[in-house]
Design an enzyme around this catalytic site. Structure first.
Site, PDB file in Angstrom:
ATOM      1  N   PRO A  71      13.137  45.345  26.643  1.00  0.00           N
ATOM      2  CA  PRO A  71      13.937  44.983  27.823  1.00  0.00           C
ATOM      3  C   PRO A  71      15.419  44.916  27.513  1.00  0.00           C
ATOM      4  O   PRO A  71      15.819  44.588  26.387  1.00  0.00           O
ATOM      5  CB  PRO A  71      13.384  43.598  28.197  1.00  0.00           C
ATOM      6  CG  PRO A  71      12.855  43.039  26.917  1.00  0.00           C
ATOM      7  CD  PRO A  71      12.311  44.219  26.160  1.00  0.00           C
ATOM      8  N   ASP A  72      16.222  45.267  28.509  1.00  0.00           N
ATOM      9  CA  ASP A  72      17.655  45.054  28.347  1.00  0.00           C
ATOM     10  C   ASP A  72      17.973  43.603  28.710  1.00  0.00           C
ATOM     11  O   ASP A  72      17.065  42.782  28.896  1.00  0.00           O
ATOM     12  CB  ASP A  72      18.454  46.045  29.189  1.00  0.00           C
ATOM     13  CG  ASP A  72      18.210  45.890  30.684  1.00  0.00           C
ATOM     14  OD1 ASP A  72      17.570  44.905  31.096  1.00  0.00           O
ATOM     15  OD2 ASP A  72      18.666  46.762  31.450  1.00  0.00           O
ATOM     16  N   PHE A  73      19.233  43.285  28.811  1.00  0.00           N
ATOM     17  CA  PHE A  73      19.610  41.895  29.085  1.00  0.00           C
ATOM     18  C   PHE A  73      19.816  41.616  30.567  1.00  0.00           C
ATOM     19  O   PHE A  73      19.419  40.573  31.068  1.00  0.00           O
ATOM     20  CB  PHE A  73      20.898  41.540  28.322  1.00  0.00           C
ATOM     21  CG  PHE A  73      20.686  41.299  26.854  1.00  0.00           C
ATOM     22  CD1 PHE A  73      20.339  40.041  26.384  1.00  0.00           C
ATOM     23  CD2 PHE A  73      20.822  42.329  25.945  1.00  0.00           C
ATOM     24  CE1 PHE A  73      20.132  39.807  25.029  1.00  0.00           C
ATOM     25  CE2 PHE A  73      20.619  42.120  24.585  1.00  0.00           C
ATOM     26  CZ  PHE A  73      20.277  40.862  24.137  1.00  0.00           C
ATOM     27  N   ARG A  74      20.443  42.556  31.292  1.00  0.00           N
ATOM     28  CA  ARG A  74      20.982  42.206  32.604  1.00  0.00           C
ATOM     29  C   ARG A  74      20.260  42.785  33.810  1.00  0.00           C
ATOM     30  O   ARG A  74      20.592  42.428  34.941  1.00  0.00           O
ATOM     31  CB  ARG A  74      22.460  42.615  32.658  1.00  0.00           C
ATOM     32  CG  ARG A  74      23.335  41.773  31.743  1.00  0.00           C
ATOM     33  CD  ARG A  74      24.787  42.219  31.765  1.00  0.00           C
ATOM     34  NE  ARG A  74      25.629  41.291  31.016  1.00  0.00           N
ATOM     35  CZ  ARG A  74      25.750  41.285  29.706  1.00  0.00           C
ATOM     36  NH1 ARG A  74      25.088  42.174  28.993  1.00  0.00           N
ATOM     37  NH2 ARG A  74      26.525  40.399  29.101  1.00  0.00           N
ATOM     38  N   GLN A 122      25.417  49.185  20.801  1.00  0.00           N
ATOM     39  CA  GLN A 122      25.432  47.740  21.018  1.00  0.00           C
ATOM     40  C   GLN A 122      24.058  47.138  20.779  1.00  0.00           C
ATOM     41  O   GLN A 122      23.882  45.920  20.843  1.00  0.00           O
ATOM     42  CB  GLN A 122      25.869  47.441  22.459  1.00  0.00           C
ATOM     43  CG  GLN A 122      27.234  47.993  22.816  1.00  0.00           C
ATOM     44  CD  GLN A 122      27.532  47.879  24.301  1.00  0.00           C
ATOM     45  OE1 GLN A 122      27.938  46.820  24.781  1.00  0.00           O
ATOM     46  NE2 GLN A 122      27.323  48.962  25.034  1.00  0.00           N
ATOM     47  N   ILE A 164      20.429  46.051  19.027  1.00  0.00           N
ATOM     48  CA  ILE A 164      19.995  45.448  17.761  1.00  0.00           C
ATOM     49  C   ILE A 164      18.559  45.856  17.432  1.00  0.00           C
ATOM     50  O   ILE A 164      17.947  45.300  16.523  1.00  0.00           O
ATOM     51  CB  ILE A 164      20.102  43.905  17.827  1.00  0.00           C
ATOM     52  CG1 ILE A 164      19.239  43.343  18.961  1.00  0.00           C
ATOM     53  CG2 ILE A 164      21.547  43.479  17.992  1.00  0.00           C
ATOM     54  CD1 ILE A 164      19.212  41.814  19.023  1.00  0.00           C
ATOM     55  N   CYS A 205      22.119  33.354   4.560  1.00  0.00           N
ATOM     56  CA  CYS A 205      22.133  31.902   4.662  1.00  0.00           C
ATOM     57  C   CYS A 205      23.447  31.453   5.293  1.00  0.00           C
ATOM     58  O   CYS A 205      24.509  32.032   5.024  1.00  0.00           O
ATOM     59  CB  CYS A 205      21.979  31.278   3.282  1.00  0.00           C
ATOM     60  SG  CYS A 205      22.132  29.468   3.267  1.00  0.00           S
ATOM     61  N   CYS A 249      16.969  28.592   3.786  1.00  0.00           N
ATOM     62  CA  CYS A 249      17.311  29.220   2.515  1.00  0.00           C
ATOM     63  C   CYS A 249      16.635  28.494   1.357  1.00  0.00           C
ATOM     64  O   CYS A 249      16.605  27.257   1.300  1.00  0.00           O
ATOM     65  CB  CYS A 249      18.832  29.210   2.337  1.00  0.00           C
ATOM     66  SG  CYS A 249      19.388  29.990   0.813  1.00  0.00           S
ATOM     67  N   CYS A 278      19.718  27.522  -1.922  1.00  0.00           N
ATOM     68  CA  CYS A 278      20.789  26.528  -1.965  1.00  0.00           C
ATOM     69  C   CYS A 278      20.242  25.133  -1.675  1.00  0.00           C
ATOM     70  O   CYS A 278      19.249  24.970  -0.961  1.00  0.00           O
ATOM     71  CB  CYS A 278      21.903  26.875  -0.984  1.00  0.00           C
ATOM     72  SG  CYS A 278      21.451  26.747   0.753  1.00  0.00           S
ATOM     73  N   GLY A 292      23.555  54.117  29.121  1.00  0.00           N
ATOM     74  CA  GLY A 292      22.728  52.931  29.266  1.00  0.00           C
ATOM     75  C   GLY A 292      23.414  51.615  28.987  1.00  0.00           C
ATOM     76  O   GLY A 292      22.876  50.779  28.270  1.00  0.00           O
ATOM     77  N   THR A 293      24.585  51.400  29.571  1.00  0.00           N
ATOM     78  CA  THR A 293      25.289  50.146  29.338  1.00  0.00           C
ATOM     79  C   THR A 293      26.100  49.752  30.559  1.00  0.00           C
ATOM     80  O   THR A 293      26.636  50.610  31.270  1.00  0.00           O
ATOM     81  CB  THR A 293      26.221  50.245  28.111  1.00  0.00           C
ATOM     82  OG1 THR A 293      27.016  49.058  28.003  1.00  0.00           O
ATOM     83  CG2 THR A 293      27.143  51.451  28.199  1.00  0.00           C
ATOM     84  N   SER A 294      26.210  48.455  30.787  1.00  0.00           N
ATOM     85  CA  SER A 294      27.041  47.939  31.880  1.00  0.00           C
ATOM     86  C   SER A 294      28.494  47.785  31.452  1.00  0.00           C
ATOM     87  O   SER A 294      29.349  47.471  32.284  1.00  0.00           O
ATOM     88  CB  SER A 294      26.502  46.581  32.345  1.00  0.00           C
ATOM     89  OG  SER A 294      26.599  45.630  31.295  1.00  0.00           O
TER      90      SER A 294
END
Length: 357
Positions: free
Chosen positions: A98-101, A177, A179, A205, A229, A232, A271-273
């Site tokens: 799914p996209d975001f908007r 854009q 991910i 980390c 992590c 550390c 494919g972007t707004s």
């Protein structure tokens, strides 16, 4: 002193420092020119984000030899050498991600249960670094259920079109854009892709320099438990290598786009707004005469009165003086198919997709 040492000494005595200094001066001048270019790009992007950039106007010249039409773009593409492709979540929706908007199906419209459960005000806050620092549980939970790239997801025709541009030797860079890392599954060379908002390829980390592999990161996310992590004493949280809201983009982005923008002879936006800066400034950064093609469900960054928020680029699809901008509406995969057919690459595109999938 041996004869060998005499020869060695002679070579040092014969050394002319002027040539070395000239070489150093040339290198310094080259570095200064590069830094000046980077600084100019950074200033332009920052001005745009602050609303201090004059509204662009249609270019009086164009690399297109005829009108700004899809046929004109197709003909131009066959002679291009430095195509930049800017992609958003819309090229991955047909892969089941799914996209975001998008109303109804986008991530932002389907996270109400998370907002209620974690007492978060809005969807964007779920993806903010501020909330992640305060409480990483909501983000980890959301990633597991909604946004982590599915192993079964396959690249779309749009992804393979970008790979085809690379195979044809005309792709300068794909600024994505996304991910979801689907572009990597096409086999496109890593150096041809810049993941502007990062990816789940690795994690780090938040308290120490320790890094974690994609496999380790995935194990933590899919377990439903926050990853801490193990290297550390402070027990820092393992943060995926994505850029969250409130985080700056990496400096490498400014360096990369400042080197690419002036070379661009065709920009394809898919494919972007174009709602998120500073990457949404790429259409304004390419040379004014560079043709710009938008493949999207609907036109963005344009209205009838040409009055736009200066934080976004401006396209001139319907402007009487438009010589560069072309819009092709509909699902991106279908638009890519139409474009490939007009260029004469459709058979190659479909063969590539069949081979890889």
């Amino acid at each position: 002193m041996s004869e060998e040492n005499n020869e060695s000494s002679s070579s040092y005595l014969d050394y002319t420092p002027g040539s070395a200094l000239a070489s150093i001066d040339a290198k310094i001048a080259e570095m200064k020119a590069l830094m000046n270019k980077v600084n100019q790009s950074a200033a332009r992007i920052l001005k745009a984000q602050l609303g201090d950039m004059p509204r662009p106007v249609p270019s009086s010249t164009s690399l297109l030899t005829g009108p700004a039409t899809l046929d004109g773009i197709a003909g131009h593409l066959q002679s291009c050498t430095n195509v930049i492709v800017l992609t958003g979540a819309g090229i991955s929706t047909s892969a089941g991600i799914p996209d975001f908007r998008t109303p109804g199906t986008g991530v932002y419209d389907n996270v109400q249960s998370y907002l209620d459960k974690y007492n978060v005000d809005n969807a964007m806050e779920l993806f903010s670094y501020k909330l992640f620092q305060e409480d990483p549980v909501p983000f980890y939970s959301l990633c597991k259920d909604v946004k982590y790239p599915a192993e079964t997801a396959k690249p779309t025709l749009a992804h393979y079109f970008i790979r085809l541009l690379s195979d044809k030797g005309v792709l300068l860079r794909n600024y994505t854009q996304n991910i979801d890392m689907l572009q990597s599954k096409t086999g496109i060379p890593d150096e041809k892709v810049f993941e502007v908002h990062g990816s789940f390829r690795s994690g780090r980390c938040t308290k120490c320099p320790a890094t974690y592999t994609e496999g380790e990161l995935k194990e933590y996310i899919m377990s439903g438990e926050v990853g801490y992590c193990t290297d550390c004493e402070e027990g820092g949280v393992i943060k995926p290598g994505i850029v969250m809201f409130g985080e700056p983009l990496p400096n490498s982005y400014i360096c990369k786009i400042s080197g690419d923008e002036g070379k661009c002879d065709l920009l394809i936006v898919m494919g972007t707004s174009l709602s998120v800066g500073p990457v949404n400034q790429i259409p304004n950064c390419v040379p004014p005469s560079t043709p710009r093609l938008l493949l999207n469900m609907e036109k963005v960054c344009v209205d009838e009165s040409m009055k736009m928020n200066l934080n976004a680029p401006l396209f001139f699809f319907d402007h009487p003086d438009n010589k560069t901008d072309v819009f092709l509406g509909g699902p991106v995969d279908e638009s890519v198919r139409v474009l490939a057919e007009k260029v004469g690459w459709l058979e190659d595109l479909l063969a590539l997709q069949n081979e890889m999938n």
